[in-house]
Design an enzyme around this catalytic site. Structure first.
Site, short mmCIF file in Angstrom:
data_model
loop_
_atom_site.label_atom_id
_atom_site.label_comp_id
_atom_site.label_asym_id
_atom_site.label_seq_id
_atom_site.Cartn_x
_atom_site.Cartn_y
_atom_site.Cartn_z
N ASN A 10 -55.71 57.15 -19.35
CA ASN A 10 -55.14 55.81 -19.17
C ASN A 10 -55.93 55.15 -18.03
O ASN A 10 -55.76 55.52 -16.88
CB ASN A 10 -53.65 55.95 -18.82
CG ASN A 10 -53.03 54.62 -18.43
OD1 ASN A 10 -53.62 53.55 -18.63
ND2 ASN A 10 -51.83 54.69 -17.88
N TRP A 11 -56.77 54.19 -18.39
CA TRP A 11 -57.65 53.61 -17.38
C TRP A 11 -56.99 52.51 -16.56
O TRP A 11 -57.56 51.98 -15.63
CB TRP A 11 -58.93 53.07 -18.05
CG TRP A 11 -59.81 54.15 -18.63
CD1 TRP A 11 -59.56 55.49 -18.67
CD2 TRP A 11 -61.09 53.97 -19.25
NE1 TRP A 11 -60.59 56.16 -19.27
CE2 TRP A 11 -61.55 55.25 -19.64
CE3 TRP A 11 -61.89 52.86 -19.53
CZ2 TRP A 11 -62.77 55.45 -20.28
CZ3 TRP A 11 -63.11 53.05 -20.18
CH2 TRP A 11 -63.54 54.33 -20.54
N GLU A 168 -43.84 61.74 -17.79
CA GLU A 168 -44.54 61.45 -16.54
C GLU A 168 -43.51 61.21 -15.44
O GLU A 168 -42.97 60.09 -15.32
CB GLU A 168 -45.40 60.20 -16.69
CG GLU A 168 -46.47 60.32 -17.74
CD GLU A 168 -47.60 59.31 -17.51
OE1 GLU A 168 -48.74 59.76 -17.30
OE2 GLU A 168 -47.33 58.11 -17.51
N SER A 214 -50.69 62.86 -11.83
CA SER A 214 -51.64 63.61 -10.99
C SER A 214 -52.22 64.84 -11.68
O SER A 214 -52.43 65.87 -11.04
CB SER A 214 -51.01 63.98 -9.65
OG SER A 214 -50.66 62.81 -8.94
P1 PGA Z 1 -52.26 59.63 -12.48
O1 PGA Z 1 -51.61 58.59 -13.53
O2 PGA Z 1 -52.95 60.68 -13.28
O3 PGA Z 1 -53.21 58.78 -11.66
O4 PGA Z 1 -51.13 60.17 -11.68
C1 PGA Z 1 -51.02 59.04 -14.71
C2 PGA Z 1 -50.47 57.88 -15.49
O5 PGA Z 1 -49.98 56.92 -14.88
O6 PGA Z 1 -50.51 57.86 -16.74
#
Ligand code: PGA
Length: 251
Positions: A10-11, A168, A214
């Site tokens: 997810n950019w 998430e 993360s």
């Molecule tokens: P992150 O974001 O890997 O920077 O924690 C994950 C996301 O929001 O899909």
């Protein structure tokens, strides 16, 4: 039961069209090293057309970061499933916590977006997650159940490949804090049970549940060893070609 792993990037609001093409080209090379798994990238809307060309013939899946429920109309700032299809998108992230928290998207809106995505033939990547406050108050599973039931109300699926769920935890997104593999597995197992309640058991058994928050080269291997973790939704580490390659090539 055979769930093909899915590593999704997810950019968010990063990359110009040109930068996106460069990064996408690196992802194509990385994905070629791991043919037994799916790789998806979701660049910003403005880079979809350019990235679609870069991905052409590669097998890397193009995804969008959101989608509206109508095919067209007076919806300033929104993008329809038909428009995304036209650019070669196959998936759309829906209900990301940044959409929920920063832009006020409700469960009802997310439910409509999922319906719209399915209607236009896109696979929704349906995001759910609890805040730190909710976890500390022991409300995690209840919050997730509410999000899942509301988001999927009225949704009909004929097979598990038609929808992807991404768990998430909000407190793990962009913070460097990851749920432990045990915390994540506990929630993923719970979600799969819930999906088996909402859909048929075999659909739930085939549905991919991604972990996000993360995810990085240092934690991907252990996360992917958990029974109900079928992939990852990666933010920050997906913007770095080397890190994302290592995540794609998890062992
Ligand atoms: P992150 O974001 O890997 O920077 O924690 C994950 C996301 O929001 O899909």
């Amino acid at each position: 039961m055979s769930r093909r792993p899915l590593i999704a990037g997810n950019w968010k609001m990063h990359t110009t069209a040109q930068e996106a093409q460069q990064l996408a080209a690196a992802v194509v090379q990385a994905a070629a090293k791991a043919a037994d798994r799916d790789v998806m990238i979701a660049p910003p809307f403005t880079a979809l057309a350019a990235v679609s060309k870069t991905l052409s013939g590669s097998g890397v899946i193009l995804g969008a970061q959101n989608v509206h429920w109508e095919t067209q109309g007076a919806f300033t700032g929104e993008i329809s499933g038909a428009m995304l299809q036209d650019l070669g998108c196959k998936m759309a992230i829906i209900g990301h916590s940044e959409r929920r928290q920063v832009f006020g998207e409700t469960d009802a809106m997310i439910n409509s977006r999922i319906g719209g995505a399915l209607q236009s033939g896109l696979v929704p990547v349906f995001c759910i997650g609890e805040t730190l406050e909710q976890r500390d108050a022991d409300q995690t599973l209840q919050v997730l159940e509410n999000q899942v039931r509301a988001g999927l109300a009225g949704v009909e699926l004929t097979d598990g490949a038609g929808l992807v769920v991404a768990y998430e935890p909000v407190w793990a997104i962009g913070t460097g804090k990851t749920a432990t593999e045990m915390q994540a597995q506990e929630v993923h197992g719970f979600i799969r049970g819930l999906l088996g309640d909402i859909f048929e058991k075999n659909i739930a058994a085939d549905m991919r549940i991604l972990y996000g928050g993360s995810v990085k080269p240092e934690n991907i291997d252990i996360l992917m060893r958990q029974e109900d973790i079928d992939g990852a939704l990666v933010g920050g580490a997906a913007l770095n070609a080397k890190s994302f390659e290592r995540i794609i090539c998890f062992q």
